[in-house]
Design an enzyme around this catalytic site. Structure first.
Site, PDB file in Angstrom:
ATOM      1  N   GLU A 283      10.526  -4.865 -10.357  1.00 35.77           N
ATOM      2  CA  GLU A 283      11.088  -3.530 -10.150  1.00 35.77           C
ATOM      3  C   GLU A 283      12.036  -3.547  -8.966  1.00 35.77           C
ATOM      4  OE1 GLU A 283       8.028  -0.645  -9.564  1.00 35.77           O
ATOM      5  OE2 GLU A 283       6.976  -1.231 -11.389  1.00 35.77           O
TER       6      GLU A 283
ATOM      7  N   ARG B 276      -3.556  -5.734   0.732  1.00 34.47           N
ATOM      8  CA  ARG B 276      -2.289  -6.436   0.614  1.00 34.47           C
ATOM      9  C   ARG B 276      -2.601  -7.791  -0.009  1.00 34.47           C
ATOM     10  NH1 ARG B 276       2.214  -5.417   3.550  1.00 34.47           N
ATOM     11  NH2 ARG B 276       1.258  -4.173   5.176  1.00 34.47           N
TER      12      ARG B 276
ATOM     13  N   PHE C 213       6.307   4.640  -9.662  1.00 34.13           N
ATOM     14  CA  PHE C 213       5.962   3.300 -10.150  1.00 34.13           C
ATOM     15  C   PHE C 213       4.484   3.092 -10.442  1.00 34.13           C
ATOM     16  CE2 PHE C 213       6.851   2.950  -5.496  1.00 34.13           C
ATOM     17  CZ  PHE C 213       5.555   2.739  -5.039  1.00 34.13           C
TER      18      PHE C 213
ATOM     19  N   LYS D   7      13.132  -2.609  -5.473  1.00 35.92           N
ATOM     20  CA  LYS D   7      12.430  -2.144  -4.261  1.00 35.92           C
ATOM     21  C   LYS D   7      13.357  -1.198  -3.513  1.00 35.92           C
ATOM     22  CE  LYS D   7       9.859  -3.580  -0.175  1.00 35.92           C
ATOM     23  NZ  LYS D   7      10.264  -2.471   0.669  1.00 35.92           N
TER      24      LYS D   7
ATOM     25  N   GLU E  74       8.299   6.086  -4.656  1.00 38.36           N
ATOM     26  CA  GLU E  74       9.101   5.991  -3.442  1.00 38.36           C
ATOM     27  C   GLU E  74      10.106   7.140  -3.452  1.00 38.36           C
ATOM     28  OE1 GLU E  74       8.419   3.733  -1.196  1.00 38.36           O
ATOM     29  OE2 GLU E  74      10.218   3.331  -0.001  1.00 38.36           O
TER      30      GLU E  74
ATOM     31  N   ARG F  40       7.097   6.000   0.938  1.00 38.88           N
ATOM     32  CA  ARG F  40       6.075   6.052  -0.098  1.00 38.88           C
ATOM     33  C   ARG F  40       5.610   7.489  -0.246  1.00 38.88           C
ATOM     34  NH1 ARG F  40       2.832   1.437  -1.381  1.00 38.88           N
ATOM     35  NH2 ARG F  40       1.554   1.959  -3.180  1.00 38.88           N
TER      36      ARG F  40
ATOM     37  N   LYS G 138       6.987  -8.572  -2.407  1.00 39.32           N
ATOM     38  CA  LYS G 138       8.334  -8.052  -2.190  1.00 39.32           C
ATOM     39  C   LYS G 138       9.284  -9.198  -1.871  1.00 39.32           C
ATOM     40  CE  LYS G 138       6.795  -6.831   2.386  1.00 39.32           C
ATOM     41  NZ  LYS G 138       6.366  -5.788   3.289  1.00 39.32           N
TER      42      LYS G 138
HETATM   43  P1  AMP Z   1       7.067  -2.825   3.016  1.00 36.46           P
HETATM   44  O1  AMP Z   1       7.040  -1.436   3.578  1.00 36.46           O
HETATM   45  O2  AMP Z   1       8.242  -3.619   3.416  1.00 36.46           O
HETATM   46  O3  AMP Z   1       5.741  -3.551   3.200  1.00 36.46           O
HETATM   47  O4  AMP Z   1       7.204  -2.683   1.425  1.00 36.46           O
HETATM   48  C1  AMP Z   1       6.259  -2.002   0.662  1.00 36.46           C
HETATM   49  C2  AMP Z   1       6.772  -0.609   0.366  1.00 36.46           C
HETATM   50  O5  AMP Z   1       7.899  -0.647  -0.483  1.00 36.46           O
HETATM   51  C3  AMP Z   1       5.801   0.246  -0.397  1.00 36.46           C
HETATM   52  O6  AMP Z   1       4.821   0.801   0.447  1.00 36.46           O
HETATM   53  C4  AMP Z   1       6.699   1.305  -0.996  1.00 36.46           C
HETATM   54  O7  AMP Z   1       6.840   2.367  -0.081  1.00 36.46           O
HETATM   55  C5  AMP Z   1       8.053   0.629  -1.102  1.00 36.46           C
HETATM   56  N1  AMP Z   1       8.559   0.448  -2.478  1.00 36.46           N
HETATM   57  C6  AMP Z   1       9.848   0.612  -2.814  1.00 36.46           C
HETATM   58  N2  AMP Z   1      10.031   0.385  -4.125  1.00 36.46           N
HETATM   59  C7  AMP Z   1       8.824   0.061  -4.656  1.00 36.46           C
HETATM   60  C8  AMP Z   1       8.368  -0.295  -5.964  1.00 36.46           C
HETATM   61  N3  AMP Z   1       9.185  -0.368  -7.015  1.00 36.46           N
HETATM   62  N4  AMP Z   1       7.046  -0.566  -6.104  1.00 36.46           N
HETATM   63  C9  AMP Z   1       6.197  -0.504  -5.062  1.00 36.46           C
HETATM   64  N5  AMP Z   1       6.580  -0.174  -3.800  1.00 36.46           N
HETATM   65  C10 AMP Z   1       7.882   0.102  -3.590  1.00 36.46           C
END
Ligand code: AMP
Length: 581
Positions: A252, A443, A350, A254, A304, A259, A449
């Site tokens: 997907e 996690r 999502f 990102k 998101e 969130r 990611k």
């Molecule tokens: P990070 O904050 O860098 O750890 O990345 C995780 C965050 O990416 C999640 O908590 C979501 O807020 C965001 N996110 C953005 N797009 C997506 C997606 N398609 N699926 C899941 N999380 C996503």
């Protein structure tokens, strides 16, 4: 229960470094707490509310100093001297009570209930005179306290107990106190916490209904669930190999926004952040979109929220606004509607945790189908104060993992999605395992990611020094720390002094000054709460910092307001990045 008894427990906890002993002390305390169990469970960590109850105590260091002075008669300047020496206002309170110049004539004994009720009550004070009332209430408690009680009252008011208890210890203690303490019992407590987010409920259920009662605890509408987190994939092919199930991985876009967990039950709709804060009032446009698009009678959806420029939001080539701009919508309390027009948002959904039935134990592939069955797309309409609602852009990729190597050739559809995501100003890709259940608060390799460059780090500000010259009112030199999971402590990895604008530094200083624990000349110790995203040139080994590493040329990128300190990057990750350079 006498407060002195709880204070005895704090002392015993502070006296041992052994997690085992801490666990046993807590287990014994929980087992004996009787009807006070829910209060004691919260108070041992100095928390007065469940995680999703975001009431602020509104108690700052200076307010505490005033309260100590008021109740003991010791001058504030003497208290400040003492504070400089010991670095802990709890110790200052103990010292002041010991050396007080005004004797109270008769004092009421302090009970756990009284301390708890008074501290909770002061959160409800509002408006003119509320500071003075807070000072009066805390001073009232201190007037009846012996030195050691005073120490912990102040630490509780400031939310920093210094007895070294993490969530894991609370979990294990509940499993020992009320179940058999086995690994399975610990897992049962952990799961119950993930769905309820509230150790008070978990402890009471474990005690009264045992393991089957814990298993019956479920997610509930309007009680936000801890969100599932992403792991960092080191490369696209590696992430695909890690997330594949039955020859398929789900990829997907990102998005870089915030969130949002949407709860809907009939007409009632509430929105929560990743930190479980309620942001419904700030996003009437999202509420309107949910009302228009979510067809399930009741649902919990995960997505998101992304802000787009008003000129492009209704076109096919939408451009996201910088996160800083979007985050103003989260903070905004007045003029919400005008702001919603200036920064229109789209919710990219999502996941679906509930659609009348709990889905967190259901594989992701099925949850995606249930998500699609529970809403219809809504197009964004800033003039009508309506956000957009759509499924995140997704590719279901057939992935063949070779016999020998744990890597795969990314299918073309995936590399195209990745490129499109970057071209459209998004962050990268999420690679998800279609067979994975939803694991609140964890996690683990269920979603990975992928971002293009050497990743910036999210680090916590642990200390700071006021700058010299033109910026001398600002805390311009910031010590950064990563999170050492094994010790539940923060370890410093460097000092930051560039990358911010004057405005950013001004804001940051205001926030950091609220967190000052002690001051020595121009240097201040801080409660580790603010998380910053920083970039840097490389990581070096270093004896200067207690992590053993130092960032070379760190630069400020932005404040990560949606992150808690223990979401910061870990020492393990710093070590891994160092090894990989
Ligand atoms: P990070 O904050 O860098 O750890 O990345 C995780 C965050 O990416 C999640 O908590 C979501 O807020 C965001 N996110 C953005 N797009 C997506 C997606 N398609 N699926 C899941 N999380 C996503």
């Amino acid at each position: 229960m006498e407060y002195a008894e709880l204070v005895g427990v704090y002392d015993r906890l502070a006296d041992t470094d052994s997690n085992h002993e801490k666990r046993d002390i807590l287990a014994e305390t929980f087992a004996e707490a009787g009807e006070l169990l829910p209060i004691v469970v919260k108070l041992v960590r100095g928390r007065l509310f469940a995680a999703h109850q975001r009431e602020e105590l509104g108690v700052s260091s200076s307010l505490t100093l005033e309260a100590i002075s008021k109740s003991t008669g010791v001058a504030e300047s003497d208290l400040r001297d003492q504070w400089r020496e010991t670095g802990d206002l709890g110790d200052v309170a103990a010292w002041a009570v010991d050396n007080q110049t005004q004797q109270t004539l008769f004092s009421d004994s302090l009970t756990v209930e009284r301390v708890h009720d008074v501290l909770r009550e002061i959160t409800t004070f509002e408006g003119d005179g509320s500071q003075q009332r807070r000072i009066g209430e805390i001073a009232g408690l201190l007037a009846d306290a012996d030195p050691n009680e005073a120490r912990y009252i102040v630490r509780t008011a400031l939310g920093h107990m210094r007895v070294g208890i993490g969530e894991g210890t609370i979990r294990d203690a509940i499993a020992v106190a009320f179940l058999d303490g086995s690994d399975e019992a610990i897992d049962a407590v952990e799961r119950a916490y993930q769905v309820t987010n509230d150790y008070r409920v978990v402890a009471r259920t474990a005690r009264d209904e045992g393991r089957s009662g814990l298993a019956d605890l479920d997610i509930e509408l309007f009680r936000p669930v801890q969100v599932m987190l992403a792991e960092k994939g080191e490369s696209l092919d590696g992430a695909l190999a890690d997330a594949v199930a039955d020859g398929e991985a789900i990829c997907e876009v990102k998005y870089d926004g915030a969130r949002v967990q949407i709860h809907k039950d009939g007409e009632e709709i509430r929105l929560f952040t990743r930190r479980l804060e309620d942001i419904t009032e700030q996003f009437p446009d999202v509420v309107a979109a949910v009302r228009a698009g979510v067809t399930a009678e009741s649902a919990i959806l995960d997505g998101e929220l992304v802000g787009y420029t008003p000129e492009t939001v209704e076109s096919d080539a939408r451009r996201p606004v910088p996160f800083q701009r979007f985050s103003q919508r989260i903070k905004r309390e007045d003029g919400v509607e005008a702001m919603a027009r200036e920064v229109p948002v789209v919710v990219h959904l999502f996941d679906c945790l509930y659609d009348g039935e709990t889905l967190i134990e259901t594989p992701f592939r099925t949850r995606m189908e249930r998500l699609d069955g529970s809403f219809e797309d809504v197009s964004v309409a800033p003039d009508e104060l309506r956000a957009g609602l759509e499924h995140s852009r997704t590719v279901q990729a057939a992935v063949e993992v070779g016999e020998e190597a744990e890597t795969v050739e990314p299918p073309e559809a995936v590399t195209k999605l990745y490129q499109d995501a970057l071209d459209a100003g998004h962050e990268g890709l999420m690679i998800k395992n279609p067979a994975a259940t939803y694991q609140p608060g964890t996690r683990v390799g269920r979603m990975l990611k992928i971002k293009p460059t050497m990743e910036p780090l999210d680090l916590v500000v642990s200390r700071a020094i006021y700058s010299e010259g033109r910026r001398s009112d600002w805390l311009g030199r910031l010590y950064l720390a990563c999170y050492d999971e094994s010790a539940d402590e923060f370890r410093e990895v460097g000092r930051l002094s560039t990358g911010y604008t004057d405005e950013e530094l001004d804001d940051l200083t205001d926030r950091l000054e609220e967190l000052i624990v002690s001051q020595d000349g121009r240097a201040v110790e801080l409660r580790p709460e603010v998380v910053l995203e920083v970039e840097y040139e490389e990581i070096q080994e270093s004896e200067e910092y207690d992590s053993g590493y130092a960032l070379r040329f760190p630069r400020f990128l932005r404040r990560r307001e949606t992150l808690d300190p223990d979401d910061a990057d870990t020492l393990d990750r710093v070590e891994r990045l160092y090894d990989e350079q």
